[in-house]
Design a protein around this motif. Structure first.
Motif, PDB file in Angstrom:
ATOM      1  N   LYS A   6       0.857  -1.182   0.000  1.00  0.00           N
ATOM      2  CA  LYS A   6       0.000   0.000   0.000  1.00  0.00           C
ATOM      3  C   LYS A   6       0.891   1.230   0.000  1.00  0.00           C
ATOM      4  CE  LYS A   6      -3.534   2.278   2.743  1.00  0.00           C
ATOM      5  NZ  LYS A   6      -4.268   2.245   4.014  1.00  0.00           N
ATOM      6  N   THR A   7       0.691   2.114  -0.972  1.00  0.00           N
ATOM      7  CA  THR A   7       1.414   3.379  -1.034  1.00  0.00           C
ATOM      8  C   THR A   7       0.580   4.390  -1.807  1.00  0.00           C
ATOM      9  OG1 THR A   7       3.434   4.502  -1.747  1.00  0.00           O
ATOM     10  CG2 THR A   7       2.753   2.637  -3.064  1.00  0.00           C
ATOM     11  N   GLY A   8       0.588   5.603  -1.340  1.00  0.00           N
ATOM     12  CA  GLY A   8      -0.152   6.662  -2.013  1.00  0.00           C
ATOM     13  C   GLY A   8      -1.656   6.443  -2.007  1.00  0.00           C
ATOM     14  N   GLY A   9      -2.183   5.721  -1.023  1.00  0.00           N
ATOM     15  CA  GLY A   9      -3.618   5.477  -0.942  1.00  0.00           C
ATOM     16  C   GLY A   9      -4.119   4.391  -1.874  1.00  0.00           C
ATOM     17  N   LYS A  10      -3.202   3.707  -2.553  1.00  0.00           N
ATOM     18  CA  LYS A  10      -3.583   2.647  -3.483  1.00  0.00           C
ATOM     19  C   LYS A  10      -2.849   1.355  -3.096  1.00  0.00           C
ATOM     20  CE  LYS A  10      -4.268   5.727  -7.389  1.00  0.00           C
ATOM     21  NZ  LYS A  10      -3.655   6.982  -6.922  1.00  0.00           N
ATOM     22  N   GLN A  11      -3.349   0.242  -3.628  1.00  0.00           N
ATOM     23  CA  GLN A  11      -2.723  -1.050  -3.374  1.00  0.00           C
ATOM     24  C   GLN A  11      -2.176  -1.605  -4.685  1.00  0.00           C
ATOM     25  OE1 GLN A  11      -5.680  -3.503  -1.519  1.00  0.00           O
ATOM     26  NE2 GLN A  11      -5.991  -2.055   0.171  1.00  0.00           N
ATOM     27  N   TYR A  12      -0.983  -2.193  -4.623  1.00  0.00           N
ATOM     28  CA  TYR A  12      -0.318  -2.717  -5.812  1.00  0.00           C
ATOM     29  C   TYR A  12       0.137  -4.146  -5.546  1.00  0.00           C
ATOM     30  CZ  TYR A  12       0.029   2.221  -7.078  1.00  0.00           C
ATOM     31  OH  TYR A  12      -0.257   3.535  -7.362  1.00  0.00           O
ATOM     32  N   ARG A  13      -0.082  -5.026  -6.526  1.00  0.00           N
ATOM     33  CA  ARG A  13       0.437  -6.393  -6.467  1.00  0.00           C
ATOM     34  C   ARG A  13       1.780  -6.377  -7.182  1.00  0.00           C
ATOM     35  NH1 ARG A  13       0.875 -11.187  -9.409  1.00  0.00           N
ATOM     36  NH2 ARG A  13       0.363 -13.072  -8.250  1.00  0.00           N
ATOM     37  N   VAL A  14       2.847  -6.716  -6.473  1.00  0.00           N
ATOM     38  CA  VAL A  14       4.195  -6.619  -7.027  1.00  0.00           C
ATOM     39  C   VAL A  14       4.924  -7.945  -6.909  1.00  0.00           C
ATOM     40  CG1 VAL A  14       4.384  -4.158  -6.532  1.00  0.00           C
ATOM     41  CG2 VAL A  14       5.160  -5.793  -4.842  1.00  0.00           C
ATOM     42  N   ALA A  15       5.868  -8.161  -7.804  1.00  0.00           N
ATOM     43  CA  ALA A  15       6.760  -9.317  -7.768  1.00  0.00           C
ATOM     44  C   ALA A  15       8.178  -8.807  -8.022  1.00  0.00           C
ATOM     45  CB  ALA A  15       6.364 -10.341  -8.824  1.00  0.00           C
ATOM     46  N   ALA A  16       9.164  -9.576  -7.649  1.00  0.00           N
ATOM     47  CA  ALA A  16      10.558  -9.176  -7.803  1.00  0.00           C
ATOM     48  C   ALA A  16      10.891  -8.995  -9.284  1.00  0.00           C
ATOM     49  CB  ALA A  16      11.479 -10.227  -7.184  1.00  0.00           C
ATOM     50  N   GLY A  17      11.568  -7.877  -9.606  1.00  0.00           N
ATOM     51  CA  GLY A  17      11.973  -7.597 -10.976  1.00  0.00           C
ATOM     52  C   GLY A  17      10.987  -6.759 -11.765  1.00  0.00           C
ATOM     53  N   GLU A  18       9.780  -6.536 -11.251  1.00  0.00           N
ATOM     54  CA  GLU A  18       8.773  -5.734 -11.962  1.00  0.00           C
ATOM     55  C   GLU A  18       9.079  -4.247 -11.835  1.00  0.00           C
ATOM     56  OE1 GLU A  18       4.931  -6.478 -10.337  1.00  0.00           O
ATOM     57  OE2 GLU A  18       4.544  -8.168 -11.677  1.00  0.00           O
ATOM     58  N   LYS A  19       8.560  -3.478 -12.794  1.00  0.00           N
ATOM     59  CA  LYS A  19       8.608  -2.019 -12.723  1.00  0.00           C
ATOM     60  C   LYS A  19       7.174  -1.522 -12.619  1.00  0.00           C
ATOM     61  CE  LYS A  19      12.891  -1.129 -15.178  1.00  0.00           C
ATOM     62  NZ  LYS A  19      13.539  -0.427 -16.292  1.00  0.00           N
TER      63      LYS A  19
END
Length: 105
Positions: A6-19
Motif C-alpha cells: 500500500k502506497t499513495g492510498g492505493k494497493q499494488y500487487r508486485v513481484a521481484a523484478g517488476e517495474k
C-alpha cells in the motif's frame, strides 16, 4: 513470490523484478525505498494475509525515474446557462523497480 503493498492510498500487487508507477514519492533517483505496509505475501508456502499488515514483511524497491502522466482534460458545461469551464491536470509519478520481497513470520 509476490506481495500486495500500500502506497499513495492505493494497493499494488508486485513481484521481484517488476517495474511499477506509483504516486510521487520524495526520493532521489537510484535511492532504495522499503515499504513496511505489506498487506499480503504469497508464494510457494501459500498466502499470508495481514490484519491489516503482515508483521515482519517488507518490500525493497529502487527508484528508477520521476515523471508526469498524460494530461487529463476536464470540461464542465451547463447547457443554456452560458457556463463552460476547461481544465487540465497531469499527475506526477515515481517509477520503481521491485527488488527483494521479505516474507513475514
Amino acid at each position: 513470490m509476490y506481495a500486495v503493498i500500500k502506497t499513495g492510498g492505493k494497493q499494488y500487487r508486485v513481484a521481484a523484478g517488476e517495474k511499477i508507477k506509483v504516486e510521487q514519492i520524495a526520493a532521489d533517483v537510484g535511492q532504495e525505498i522499503t515499504f513496511e505496509e505489506v498487506l499480503a505475501v504469497g508464494g510457494e508456502g501459500g498466502l499470508q494475509v495481514g490484519a491489516p499488515v503482515v508483521s515482519g514483511a517488507s518490500v525493497v524497491a529502487k527508484v528508477v525515474s520521476h515523471g508526469k502522466h498524460d494530461k487529463v482534460r476536464i470540461f464542465k458545461m451547463r447547457r443554456r446557462k452560458h457556463y463552460q469551464k476547461r481544465q487540465g491536470h497531469r499527475q506526477g509519478y515515481t517509477e520503481l523497480e521491485i527488488g527483494a520481497i521479505n516474507g513475514g513470520k
